[in-house]
Design an enzyme around this catalytic site. Structure first.
Site, mmCIF file in Angstrom:
data_model
loop_
_atom_site.group_PDB
_atom_site.id
_atom_site.type_symbol
_atom_site.label_atom_id
_atom_site.label_comp_id
_atom_site.label_asym_id
_atom_site.label_seq_id
_atom_site.Cartn_x
_atom_site.Cartn_y
_atom_site.Cartn_z
ATOM 1 N N HIS A 113 0.831 -1.203 0.000
ATOM 2 C CA HIS A 113 0.000 0.000 0.000
ATOM 3 C C HIS A 113 0.866 1.254 0.000
ATOM 4 C CE1 HIS A 113 -2.912 2.772 2.261
ATOM 5 N NE2 HIS A 113 -3.486 2.531 1.094
ATOM 6 N N HIS B 32 -0.852 10.820 -2.403
ATOM 7 C CA HIS B 32 -2.174 10.438 -1.912
ATOM 8 C C HIS B 32 -3.149 11.607 -1.805
ATOM 9 C CE1 HIS B 32 -5.235 9.460 1.119
ATOM 10 N NE2 HIS B 32 -5.188 8.247 0.596
HETATM 11 O O1 G3P Z 1 -6.874 1.105 -2.553
HETATM 12 C C1 G3P Z 1 -6.788 0.913 -1.177
HETATM 13 C C2 G3P Z 1 -6.525 2.208 -0.465
HETATM 14 O O2 G3P Z 1 -5.414 2.831 -1.055
HETATM 15 C C3 G3P Z 1 -7.710 3.131 -0.515
HETATM 16 O O3 G3P Z 1 -7.598 4.166 0.384
HETATM 17 O O4 G3P Z 1 -7.103 6.434 1.110
HETATM 18 O O5 G3P Z 1 -5.343 4.698 1.269
HETATM 19 O O6 G3P Z 1 -6.017 5.607 -0.949
HETATM 20 P P1 G3P Z 1 -6.456 5.260 0.442
HETATM 21 MG MG MG Z 2 -4.830 4.463 -2.307
#
Ligand code: G3P
Ligand code: MG
Length: 230
Positions: free
Chosen positions: A6, A48
């Site tokens: 992630h 992000h």
């Molecule tokens: O795709 C999973 C996750 O990345 C979604 O939430 O806010 O971390 O981009 P976020």
């Molecule tokens: Mg994400």
């Protein structure tokens, strides 16, 4: 179960930076996830938030800055905000890439870039997966690209996912760790779709999700769940 780094290996390196993706790859991860926005000079950049404030030394909205201005900011440990091109060049098909469409109206530019990497650099359709909480952008993406896998992101219960998934020819429904339960997993599987869960950082949660037969997890610590034997 598929393990997805992630924002790279964002638990141990500055999120969404080249260092973070290299770290994730070193764990043997099968896929990395990243978030894209578009800056004012048109490049897709990997970050992000809408603003650069939280993750860098700078301030302001990504969409109001040129690439040169974004490059002035320190994204942690001397890292810079990378462009999507820089990330794909670094990865060089060593892992698959889940591109989350975060910024406004980035679908068309993303389709164009993926096509370029497929035509010129040997990337395959299955090396990519697109996701977004912004389901209009997923529709826009699907109009332009009929084959790349699409994961529909939900931050709450995935109401109406079945109809949308059919419209989008989606491949997965991506839900939060706080939402997931057996009934939802079974409903999604019954539609022939995979269940991907974010963000899973403890072994306890990981074991629970394995028992629920979840197909993939996003984690900030891919090294906890994978270890490359050297
Ligand atoms: O795709 C999973 C996750 O990345 C979604 O939430 O806010 O971390 O981009 P976020
Ligand atoms: Mg994400």
């Amino acid at each position: 179960m598929l393990i997805i780094g992630h924002r790279g290996a964002s638990g141990t390196a500055p999120e969404n930076t080249l260092a973070s993706f290299e770290k994730a790859i070193s764990t043997g991860v099968q896929m990395v996830e990243l978030d894209v926005h578009q800056c004012t000079t048109g490049e897709l950049v990997v970050i992000h938030d809408d603003k650069i404030n939280r993750t860098t030394s700078g301030k302001g909205f990504v969409a109001n800055k040129t690439l040169a201005e974004l490059k002035e900011a320190d994204a942690g440990g001397g890292e810079k905000i990378p462009t999507l091109r820089e990330v794909l060049n670094l990865i060089h098909r060593r892992t698959k890439v889940n591109i989350e469409l975060k910024g406004a109206a980035v679908a068309a530019s993303t389709v164009k870039l993926l096509n370029e990497y497929k035509v010129n650099y040997g990337w395959k359709t299955e090396d990519f997966c697109i996701s977004s909480f912004d389901h209009r952008q997923l529709k826009e993406f699907r109009k332009l690209d009929k084959t790349t896998g699409i994961g529909i992101l939900y931050d709450r219960h995935p109401d109406g996912f079945d109809r949308l998934a059919r419209d989008l020819q989606a491949t997965s429904v991506n839900i939060s760790l706080h939402t997931v339960k057996q009934k939802i997993v079974d409903e999604i599987h019954a539609e022939g779709l995979e269940v991907w869960v974010y963000t899973v950082n403890s072994k306890h949660d990981f074991e629970r999700l394995k028992k629920l037969h979840v197909d993939a997890v996003f984690t900030n610590y891919p090294d906890k769940f994978l270890s490359r034997k050297v």
